[in-house]
Design a protein around this motif. Structure first.
Motif, PDB file in Angstrom:
ATOM      1  N   SER A  46      -7.643 -12.208   9.192  1.00  0.00           N
ATOM      2  CA  SER A  46      -7.280 -11.749   7.658  1.00  0.00           C
ATOM      3  C   SER A  46      -8.319 -11.746   6.750  1.00  0.00           C
ATOM      4  O   SER A  46      -8.148 -11.667   5.516  1.00  0.00           O
ATOM      5  N   LYS A 157       3.818   2.105   6.596  1.00  0.00           N
ATOM      6  CA  LYS A 157       2.371   1.651   5.950  1.00  0.00           C
ATOM      7  C   LYS A 157       2.627  -0.116   5.582  1.00  0.00           C
ATOM      8  O   LYS A 157       3.747  -0.447   5.494  1.00  0.00           O
ATOM      9  N   THR A 196      -3.629 -12.834   2.981  1.00  0.00           N
ATOM     10  CA  THR A 196      -4.785 -12.019   3.649  1.00  0.00           C
ATOM     11  C   THR A 196      -5.673 -11.667   2.405  1.00  0.00           C
ATOM     12  O   THR A 196      -5.429 -12.014   1.162  1.00  0.00           O
ATOM     13  N   SER A 198      -7.664  -9.197   0.771  1.00  0.00           N
ATOM     14  CA  SER A 198      -7.710  -7.903   0.442  1.00  0.00           C
ATOM     15  C   SER A 198      -8.909  -7.020   0.421  1.00  0.00           C
ATOM     16  O   SER A 198      -9.001  -5.577   0.512  1.00  0.00           O
ATOM     17  N   SER A 200     -11.039  -7.292   2.996  1.00  0.00           N
ATOM     18  CA  SER A 200     -11.155  -7.218   4.358  1.00  0.00           C
ATOM     19  C   SER A 200     -10.210  -6.295   4.850  1.00  0.00           C
ATOM     20  O   SER A 200      -8.946  -6.145   4.512  1.00  0.00           O
ATOM     21  N   ARG A 201     -10.660  -5.366   6.053  1.00  0.00           N
ATOM     22  CA  ARG A 201      -9.804  -4.455   6.670  1.00  0.00           C
ATOM     23  C   ARG A 201      -9.140  -5.408   7.652  1.00  0.00           C
ATOM     24  O   ARG A 201      -9.653  -6.165   8.535  1.00  0.00           O
ATOM     25  N   HIS A 202      -7.808  -5.211   8.174  1.00  0.00           N
ATOM     26  CA  HIS A 202      -7.083  -6.020   9.032  1.00  0.00           C
ATOM     27  C   HIS A 202      -5.707  -5.179   9.614  1.00  0.00           C
ATOM     28  O   HIS A 202      -5.720  -4.233   9.033  1.00  0.00           O
ATOM     29  N   ARG A 203      -5.279  -5.710  10.615  1.00  0.00           N
ATOM     30  CA  ARG A 203      -4.102  -5.148  11.146  1.00  0.00           C
ATOM     31  C   ARG A 203      -2.904  -5.621  10.732  1.00  0.00           C
ATOM     32  O   ARG A 203      -1.737  -5.545  11.476  1.00  0.00           O
ATOM     33  N   PRO A 213      -4.560  -4.352  -1.079  1.00  0.00           N
ATOM     34  CA  PRO A 213      -5.910  -3.862  -0.586  1.00  0.00           C
ATOM     35  C   PRO A 213      -5.991  -2.281  -1.036  1.00  0.00           C
ATOM     36  O   PRO A 213      -4.856  -1.527  -1.268  1.00  0.00           O
ATOM     37  N   HIS A 215      -6.746   0.348   0.997  1.00  0.00           N
ATOM     38  CA  HIS A 215      -6.658   0.950   1.966  1.00  0.00           C
ATOM     39  C   HIS A 215      -4.981   1.451   2.307  1.00  0.00           C
ATOM     40  O   HIS A 215      -5.063   1.533   3.581  1.00  0.00           O
TER      41      HIS A 215
END
Length: 694
Positions: A46, A157, A196, A198, A200-203, A213, A215
């Motif tokens: 994360s 989402k 997490t 925000s 950074s891209r994460h799953r 975030p 995204h």
């Protein structure tokens, strides 16, 4: 019972003074390789954690060769530095095969506590000692924000909770509560984290962060109002969850925990199944709740406990829109067994009125129908009269009912004024439409009285003709005992004795041969010289019903012409003769039967038949006489024999209906017959009754 599943583990981090990057520095062997552990942990990273975000706990999932795994990680605060004098964190990870994780529900908090107790050394998997899944505890944690987070996850989402200044363990409990508000099988694909980054891209699908975030995640403020763009699918789920609290919510969580089939949050079908499962539980819970609340409400009503009844009204009203129709008979039976006389003190209470309004909707649905009133009448059989508050509730409910139900309600509650107002405001066509669906003699009588008071006789006559003189509806209401009602309708249609043209027009309006009660009504209400019109109409219906065409039809029509001709007409009679004609091979069975009867007649009588011959032939028929046999006699009859057949038809009808006919009706029929055929042609007709009346 404490669960003790076998867990595999890995440690992600560095060794003190090492110049290496983050890597798996320890792991259990036998199931997952070092590379697989590394891929798993890095897939659900994360981002770089700020010191205040640690320790961080995250749950994640992994799929290896078609086998699903569930894992939980603890990332701790830095305690050492690497070779570049940089502090580094350590991540401790335990994981279970989904097959084990689904055998008994497991909370994230239980996995976290078990992880803290383990020594990550050696190379062997270890057993975790997990405390039991605790729905009451989870229901106490599941606040409004948890409900909204669970609902928003069903949009597909990610959800990010912001502006929540909470310690890590409280955040973990919140994540546990959100997961508990979804079917347990969704954990097989649900990644959550207490923090997490925000940027950074994460799953990770559900987490806490400083800001959401950019995204495509939902931003959910902690314990704030519902976002203005709350989507419909999420709103529906949140509304379902909002119905539950305390023990009710704990029961729902326990039911959701039993739904362990893996569900994919990326699948619209699987997400929709969550709503279906919650609604199923709602229906079951409400049905059980209503079965408990109804007897208590009726007891409160009987005991004049208005305060308690008001509380119970509030609970029952919540169930109105969600109960299943299959449960209503059970509720009706409860009411039937428990409803007693109302205390006078509560008869006019608004609370009592509200109870009966709720009760009607609970037992019979949002709108009353005819069969509901039949059930209600049966359910109230033990009461001497409809209670006043129930009568008021029925009157209020009638505003949303179709006209027939409104009318039936006026009879049930005994409101003649409401009934008259309702009937007066209806058109003739609307009035006539009430009779068929009602199958009720009382409704029929009310409609006929109202039609009799109408000033526009022409419209009444036109509508009666359009509705085929209500022959079928009256028969449905009264069967063979509807003679007087048929007579009333004929009087309404003409206002005088029927003329030959009237009889012809009435019979042409019917779909089929009229029932015997209606035929007697025509005979009774007919004026002079109408016999020929009656026989012509009945014959036309018989020909159509039997599908007769060609020569046989012409012979019958010729016979009808002779029967209705004046009796003074003379024709040459042939001696008795055998029937020598053979019907063609394609002849119908009806035609064959007529030919056979004609042959028998010709063997016994000279033809055309005279009045005594017709009478003798009719007397030899079986009862009830087939139409084919009557048409055969007609085809062989001579001039002026029509009255014999008319009287015979009347006698047959009277024999069948005699138990339903009064002496006055019998006398009226006799007078009508003499008008139809003329007194000069009238034959003596012995009227019989069960009492031996002659």
């Amino acid at each position: 019972m404490t669960a003790r599943p076998t867990a595999h583990w890995a440690v992600l981090g560095k060794t003190p003074q090492s110049l290496d990057d983050y890597d798996v520095i320890g792991f259990s062997t036998g199931a997952l390789s070092k590379a697989e552990f590394s891929d798993w942990l890095k897939s659900f990273s994360s981002g770089t954690a700020e010191p205040k975000a640690l320790p961080r706990v995250a749950a994640s999932h992994f799929n290896r060769r078609g086998e699903s795994w569930l894992g939980l990680s603890l990332q701790t605060k830095p305690e050492s530095q690497d070779g570049f004098h940089r502090p580094y964190t350590m991540t401790w990870h335990v994981c279970l095969r989904w097959e084990q994780a689904s055998k008994t529900p497991i909370s994230y908090r239980a996995l976290y506590e078990a992880l803290l107790r383990k020594d990550f050394s050696g190379e062997s998997p270890f057993r975790l000692s997990l405390r039991d899944y605790d729905p009451p505890r989870l229901s106490g944690i599941a606040n409004a924000t948890a409900r909204r987070a669970a609902a928003l996850l069903l949009t597909g989402k990610p959800v990010c909770v912001v502006r929540a200044e909470l310690p890590m363990e409280q955040r973990l409990d919140f994540l546990d509560a959100v997961a508990a508000l979804l079917p347990y099988g969704m954990r097989s694909g649900l990644a959550v984290s207490t923090w997490t980054n925000s940027a950074s891209r994460h799953r990770i699908r559900l987490s806490f962060a400083e800001v959401a975030p950019a995204h495509g995640a939902w931003e959910l403020p902690w314990e704030k109002d519902v976002p203005y763009d709350f989507p419909p699918e999420a709103r529906r789920y949140e509304q379902e969850l909002a119905q539950y609290e305390h023990d009710g919510l704990a029961r729902l969580i326990r039911r959701l925990a039993a739904l362990d089939r893996p569900l994919d949050l990326d699948s619209e079908t699987d997400r929709a199944e969550a709503l279906v499962r919650v609604r199923e539980h709602t229906a079951i819970s409400l049905a059980s709740s209503v079965r408990q609340l109804l007897p208590e409400s009726l007891d409160s009503l009987a005991g004049a406990d208005e305060v308690r009844l008001q509380e119970l009204n509030a609970h029952l009203s919540q169930a109105l829109h969600r109960i299943a129709d299959d449960d209503r008979p059970v509720y009706r039976d409860i009411v039937k067994r428990n409803l007693t006389r109302l205390p006078d003190r509560l008869a006019d209470s608004p609370t009592t009125g509200a109870f009966f309004e709720i009760l009607l909707r609970l037992l019979y649905g949002p709108a009353l129908h005819r069969h509901d009133l039949e059930n209600l009448h049966h359910d109230l059989a033990g009461l001497s009269e409809v209670p006043r508050p129930l009568a008021k509730a029925l009157k209020a409910a009638s505003a949303h009912c179709e006209p027939l139900v409104k009318l039936l309600i006026t009879f049930l509650i005994g409101d003649a004024r409401m009934r008259q107002q309702l009937l007066s405001n209806m058109t003739v066509d609307e009035l006539l439409h009430l009779i068929g669906p009602s199958r009720d003699a009382t409704v029929l009588d009310s409609v006929l009285r109202e039609l009799g008071d109408r000033h526009d006789r022409k419209e009444v006559a036109q509508q009666l003709h359009h509705h085929r003189y209500l022959v079928k509806p009256v028969s449905a209401c009264l069967g063979d005992s509807g003679l007087e009602h048929h007579r009333s309708i004929l009087r309404l249609s003409r206002g005088r004795l029927l003329l030959p043209a009237d009889v012809k027009e009435i019979l042409e309006a019917l779909d089929e041969v009229p029932p015997q009660a209606f035929m007697l009504a025509i005979m009774t209400e007919s004026g002079p010289g109408t016999g020929a019109a009656l026989l012509s109409g009945l014959t036309a219906h018989a020909l159509r019903q039997l599908g007769l065409e060609g020569p046989i039809k012409r012979e019958i029509e010729d016979g009808l012409t002779r029967m209705t001709a004046p009796a003074l007409t003379r024709v040459l009679r042939s001696p008795r003769r055998l029937f020598s004609g053979r019907p063609p091979r394609t002849v119908s069975s009806q035609t064959g039967r007529i030919r056979k009867v004609q042959g028998a007649i010709r063997q016994q009588f000279p033809t055309p038949l005279t009045e005594p011959d017709v009478e003798a032939a009719l007397d030899r028929l079986d009862h009830p006489a087939p139409l084919t046999d009557l048409l055969a006699i007609m085809a062989e009859s001579g001039p002026g024999t029509g009255p014999v057949l008319i009287y015979w038809l009347a006698q047959s009808a009277v024999d069948q209906l005699s138990s339903r006919l009064t002496a006055e009706s019998l006398a009226d029929i006799d007078q009508g017959l003499q008008r139809m055929t003329g007194p000069r042609r009238a034959l003596p007709l012995p009227w019989r009754s069960p009492q031996g009346r002659t």
